[in-house]
Design a protein around this motif. Structure first.
Motif, short mmCIF file in Angstrom:
data_model
loop_
_atom_site.label_atom_id
_atom_site.label_comp_id
_atom_site.label_asym_id
_atom_site.label_seq_id
_atom_site.Cartn_x
_atom_site.Cartn_y
_atom_site.Cartn_z
N VAL A 224 20.25 -31.54 -25.41
CA VAL A 224 19.19 -31.10 -24.49
C VAL A 224 19.51 -29.66 -24.13
N ILE A 225 18.59 -28.77 -24.45
CA ILE A 225 18.81 -27.33 -24.30
C ILE A 225 17.66 -26.73 -23.51
N ALA A 226 17.95 -25.67 -22.78
CA ALA A 226 16.90 -24.93 -22.07
C ALA A 226 16.91 -23.49 -22.57
N ARG A 227 15.72 -22.94 -22.72
CA ARG A 227 15.58 -21.52 -23.09
C ARG A 227 14.70 -20.85 -22.05
N GLY A 228 15.21 -19.77 -21.48
CA GLY A 228 14.47 -19.06 -20.45
C GLY A 228 13.46 -18.08 -21.03
N ALA A 229 12.66 -17.51 -20.17
CA ALA A 229 11.66 -16.53 -20.59
C ALA A 229 12.31 -15.27 -21.18
N ASP A 230 13.58 -15.04 -20.83
CA ASP A 230 14.31 -13.88 -21.35
C ASP A 230 15.03 -14.19 -22.66
N GLY A 231 14.85 -15.41 -23.18
CA GLY A 231 15.47 -15.79 -24.44
C GLY A 231 16.87 -16.35 -24.31
N LYS A 232 17.44 -16.33 -23.11
CA LYS A 232 18.78 -16.90 -22.92
C LYS A 232 18.71 -18.42 -22.93
N THR A 233 19.77 -19.06 -23.42
CA THR A 233 19.78 -20.52 -23.51
C THR A 233 21.02 -21.10 -22.84
N THR A 234 20.88 -22.33 -22.38
CA THR A 234 22.00 -23.14 -21.93
C THR A 234 21.82 -24.53 -22.49
N ALA A 235 22.89 -25.11 -23.00
CA ALA A 235 22.82 -26.44 -23.60
C ALA A 235 23.75 -27.40 -22.86
N PHE A 236 23.22 -28.54 -22.49
CA PHE A 236 24.05 -29.59 -21.89
C PHE A 236 24.98 -30.18 -22.96
N ASP A 237 26.06 -30.79 -22.52
CA ASP A 237 26.92 -31.50 -23.47
C ASP A 237 26.09 -32.57 -24.18
N PRO A 238 26.22 -32.69 -25.50
CA PRO A 238 25.47 -33.74 -26.20
C PRO A 238 25.85 -35.12 -25.68
N SER A 239 24.89 -36.02 -25.70
CA SER A 239 25.15 -37.41 -25.33
C SER A 239 25.08 -38.28 -26.57
N MET A 240 25.83 -39.37 -26.56
CA MET A 240 25.73 -40.37 -27.61
C MET A 240 24.69 -41.40 -27.18
N ASN A 241 23.80 -41.75 -28.09
CA ASN A 241 22.66 -42.61 -27.76
C ASN A 241 22.73 -43.95 -28.48
#
Length: 360
Positions: free
Chosen positions: A194-211
């Motif tokens: 699960v990742i987020a990308r801001g309007a400025d193009g910067k991203t932050t990604a949460f630690d992956p989860s096992m499903n």
């Protein structure tokens, strides 16, 4: 678009549980929320400032919605692309844009897009008839998953088939609509980024989860996922590439199969907050719902440091009717306000913190 000030209005297309949780996050940041969704009283509409009860192709209602909102987002991927295009033509700021929506609505187009930008998937074949299904089975080794190209979810619109099965019955079971046959992937586990990308193009990604799934429905997500840092870093890079290539603003999820040797194959994407990220508000400095609101409002993204190991479990159907006191101390319960507990329907979820992050 300048960052929105507190008191601005965020519009959400869709009125389900994701919209409800997004509305809660927006309210905590000082925003008002308008919901656009057909139906008398959907879950999100009961926690918002204003509900536009209209069909998604109602141009007059869309115009009124656009005029009442400072920015518009969506909470599920089956919003008609034409509706988003119409909102944009009216001058509305829609985040994410139509490209993420368009790519994710058709399983065939999605896999072709992923492959085109260098994200590998399992093998697949288009299917539009029984004859094409027969040929697809031969091409994929005699077995696969038959899925509708559009609108199937949580195990709906799909069937496992193999050579010798009644293919006419299988094709009829999914409605005899354009479909895709996916090869069975010998994966060790499934994860999602699960990742987020801001309007400025910067991203932050949460630690992956096992499903873990049951009957095609996500039942449990666990973080950490137990993979090596190299595999996790590669998974994040793939999600970052997807977000950049679609010009996405907001949260998206990329589901990945992990093979025995650590190879990653994309399963599917979701251009929105995601069920496998429901643990993030209880475990991270910034949860996925706040992060999405921050992105669409033009705010800086928050830190996603994970403070706890967690397990998130979906409550399906009548599981959500258990009395609150039946949950162990420390269990964090979220119910979605749905008024009918149908079998297999996602009614809520629970999050259990299983220890401090870094503890094994």
């Amino acid at each position: 678009m300048k960052p929105l000030p507190p008191g601005a209005v965020i519009g959400i297309l869709g009125g389900g549980q994701l919209g409800r949780m997004l509305a809660g996050a927006a309210a905590r940041l000082g925003f008002d929320v308008n919901i656009f969704c057909p139906g008398e009283s959907p879950p999100a509409a009961r926690v918002c400032a204003r509900h536009f009860d209209a069909d998604y192709d109602d141009k007059a209602a869309l115009k009124a919605f656009a005029e009442a909102c400072d920015v518009i987002t969506y909470e599920f991927e089956n919003i008609p692309v034409a509706s988003v295009a119409h909102l944009v033509s009216l001058g509305a700021e829609v985040r994410p844009g139509a490209k993420s929506l368009d790519v994710s609505q058709d399983r065939l187009a999605e896999k072709q897009f992923l492959n085109a930008i260098g994200i590998e998937t399992g093998r697949f074949e288009p299917v539009a008839s029984i004859a094409e299904l027969e040929n697809a089975l031969k091409a994929l080794g005699g077995e696969g998953l038959l899925k509708t190209r559009r609108e199937g979810y949580d195990g709906k619109g799909q069937a496992r088939v193999k050579t010798g099965d009644d293919l006419a019955a299988a094709f009829a079971a999914i409605g005899e609509v354009p479909a895709i046959l996916e090869a069975l992937v010998p994966f060790e586990r499934e994860i999602s980024v699960v990742i987020a990308r801001g309007a400025d193009g910067k991203t932050t990604a949460f630690d992956p989860s096992m499903n873990d799934h049951s009957g095609g429905i996500l039942k449990r997500s666990t973080a950490p996922c137990g993979l090596s840092e190299d595999v996790i870093a590669n998974a994040r890079k793939l999600a970052e590439k997807l977000a950049a290539e679609t010009g996405h603003i907001g949260v998206l999820a990329l589901e990945l199969f992990v093979l025995k040797d650590g190879t990653l194959l994309a399963n599917e994407m979701a251009p929105r907050v995601h069920n496998s990220g429901h643990w993030t508000p209880e475990a991270c400095a910034t949860g996925q719902f706040e992060q999405h609101i921050r992105a669409v409002a033009g705010w800086p993204l928050g830190p996603v440091t994970r403070h706890f190991n967690v397990e998130m479990e979906n409550l399906l159907g009548e599981e959500a009717l258990a009395p609150p006191e039946s949950y162990p101390v420390g269990t964090i319960l979220t119910l979605y306000g749905k008024r009918e507990a149908k079998a297999g329907r996602k009614m809520g979820h629970v999050v259990r913190r299983t220890g401090p992050a870094g503890q094994t």
